[in-house]
Motif scaffolding. Sequence first.
Motif, PDB file in Angstrom:
ATOM      1  N   VAL A  27      48.301   7.302  50.156  1.00  0.00           N
ATOM      2  CA  VAL A  27      46.925   7.722  50.408  1.00  0.00           C
ATOM      3  C   VAL A  27      46.224   8.027  49.092  1.00  0.00           C
ATOM      4  CG1 VAL A  27      45.410   9.263  51.714  1.00  0.00           C
ATOM      5  CG2 VAL A  27      47.725   8.777  52.562  1.00  0.00           C
ATOM      6  N   ASP A  28      45.090   7.353  48.861  1.00  0.00           N
ATOM      7  CA  ASP A  28      44.223   7.635  47.720  1.00  0.00           C
ATOM      8  C   ASP A  28      43.007   8.397  48.223  1.00  0.00           C
ATOM      9  OD1 ASP A  28      45.701   6.227  45.692  1.00  0.00           O
ATOM     10  OD2 ASP A  28      45.073   4.377  46.664  1.00  0.00           O
ATOM     11  N   TRP A  29      42.546   9.350  47.423  1.00  0.00           N
ATOM     12  CA  TRP A  29      41.449  10.221  47.846  1.00  0.00           C
ATOM     13  C   TRP A  29      40.294  10.150  46.855  1.00  0.00           C
ATOM     14  CZ3 TRP A  29      41.436  16.028  46.458  1.00  0.00           C
ATOM     15  CH2 TRP A  29      40.250  16.620  46.910  1.00  0.00           C
ATOM     16  N   LEU A  30      39.089   9.938  47.379  1.00  0.00           N
ATOM     17  CA  LEU A  30      37.860  10.003  46.602  1.00  0.00           C
ATOM     18  C   LEU A  30      36.878  10.921  47.316  1.00  0.00           C
ATOM     19  CD1 LEU A  30      37.361   6.235  45.672  1.00  0.00           C
ATOM     20  CD2 LEU A  30      38.120   8.068  44.133  1.00  0.00           C
ATOM     21  N   ALA A  36      33.770   5.259  46.008  1.00  0.00           N
ATOM     22  CA  ALA A  36      34.442   4.639  47.148  1.00  0.00           C
ATOM     23  C   ALA A  36      34.072   3.168  47.269  1.00  0.00           C
ATOM     24  CB  ALA A  36      34.087   5.384  48.428  1.00  0.00           C
ATOM     25  N   LEU A  37      32.789   2.847  47.117  1.00  0.00           N
ATOM     26  CA  LEU A  37      32.365   1.450  47.217  1.00  0.00           C
ATOM     27  C   LEU A  37      32.966   0.622  46.084  1.00  0.00           C
ATOM     28  CD1 LEU A  37      30.732  -0.675  48.670  1.00  0.00           C
ATOM     29  CD2 LEU A  37      28.728  -0.003  47.322  1.00  0.00           C
ATOM     30  N   GLY A  59      27.932   7.627  53.357  1.00  0.00           N
ATOM     31  CA  GLY A  59      29.030   6.855  53.920  1.00  0.00           C
ATOM     32  C   GLY A  59      28.581   5.586  54.616  1.00  0.00           C
ATOM     33  N   LEU A  60      27.442   5.629  55.313  1.00  0.00           N
ATOM     34  CA  LEU A  60      26.936   4.421  55.961  1.00  0.00           C
ATOM     35  C   LEU A  60      26.594   3.343  54.934  1.00  0.00           C
ATOM     36  CD1 LEU A  60      24.650   5.718  58.845  1.00  0.00           C
ATOM     37  CD2 LEU A  60      26.816   4.496  59.052  1.00  0.00           C
ATOM     38  N   ASP A  61      26.061   3.762  53.798  1.00  0.00           N
ATOM     39  CA  ASP A  61      25.753   2.792  52.741  1.00  0.00           C
ATOM     40  C   ASP A  61      27.030   2.200  52.158  1.00  0.00           C
ATOM     41  OD1 ASP A  61      22.976   3.126  52.938  1.00  0.00           O
ATOM     42  OD2 ASP A  61      23.032   4.883  51.640  1.00  0.00           O
TER      43      ASP A  61
END
Length: 229
Positions: A27-30, A36-37, A59-61
């Motif tokens: 698991v990687d966490w940002l 994230a993108l 998050g939607l973007d």
Amino acid sequence: MRILLVEDDHLLARTMLDMLRQDQNTVDWLDDGQQALTALNNEHFDLVILDLTLPRLDGLDVLQGARQAGNHTPVIILTARTELNEKLTGLDAGADDYLTKPFAMAELKARIRAVTRRGHSASGDAEIRVGQLRLNTSSGQLMVGHEHAVLPRSEFQILHYLMRHPGQVATRRRLEEQLYGWDSGAESNALEVHIHHLRRRVGKATIRTIRGVGYVLDPDAVTGDTPCH
């Protein structure tokens, strides 16, 4: 399975990290939408758990940007937004499932199992085949000809990546990310040990060393007589 967790609530994220890693996931966490993108555009993940309210990029973007770039990685949205239209917007943007905070970890794990099962069904098979190698991505079972064995997690993660990219050089960094995510601290020779064990299963010539770079899976080197145990 390698999971990208995108969550800016650090207390919740650390709890989720502990629980998800108990199930042998990497698991990687940002905690930032733009990061994230970028990660989704440059790395491979098997699943994304995505909060909607994030710094710099919503998050939607993030989800819309990933889908527009052709990224079909399963995405589960997590959010405190309870309105129906928010849920529909997320699903219309390409999310595979939606979970409203607060939630029980047992429910999240059930959603993860359901989403990954749907992914296997959509592709028609939970099995990857390269030459005489067959790897069941649900059970971790490797078959070489008529021989079969269930792989330990680390060997599965490495072979899974190599079989998704046959004939392509996988760098040490990329393979180590499949095992440990972006966390450091692994022993310097750990990857070599796992490769050694895999070669005993699939044949030494099947996984070739590219000196100073990494490894490549040669599908033409596999025979049905290769040992698998």
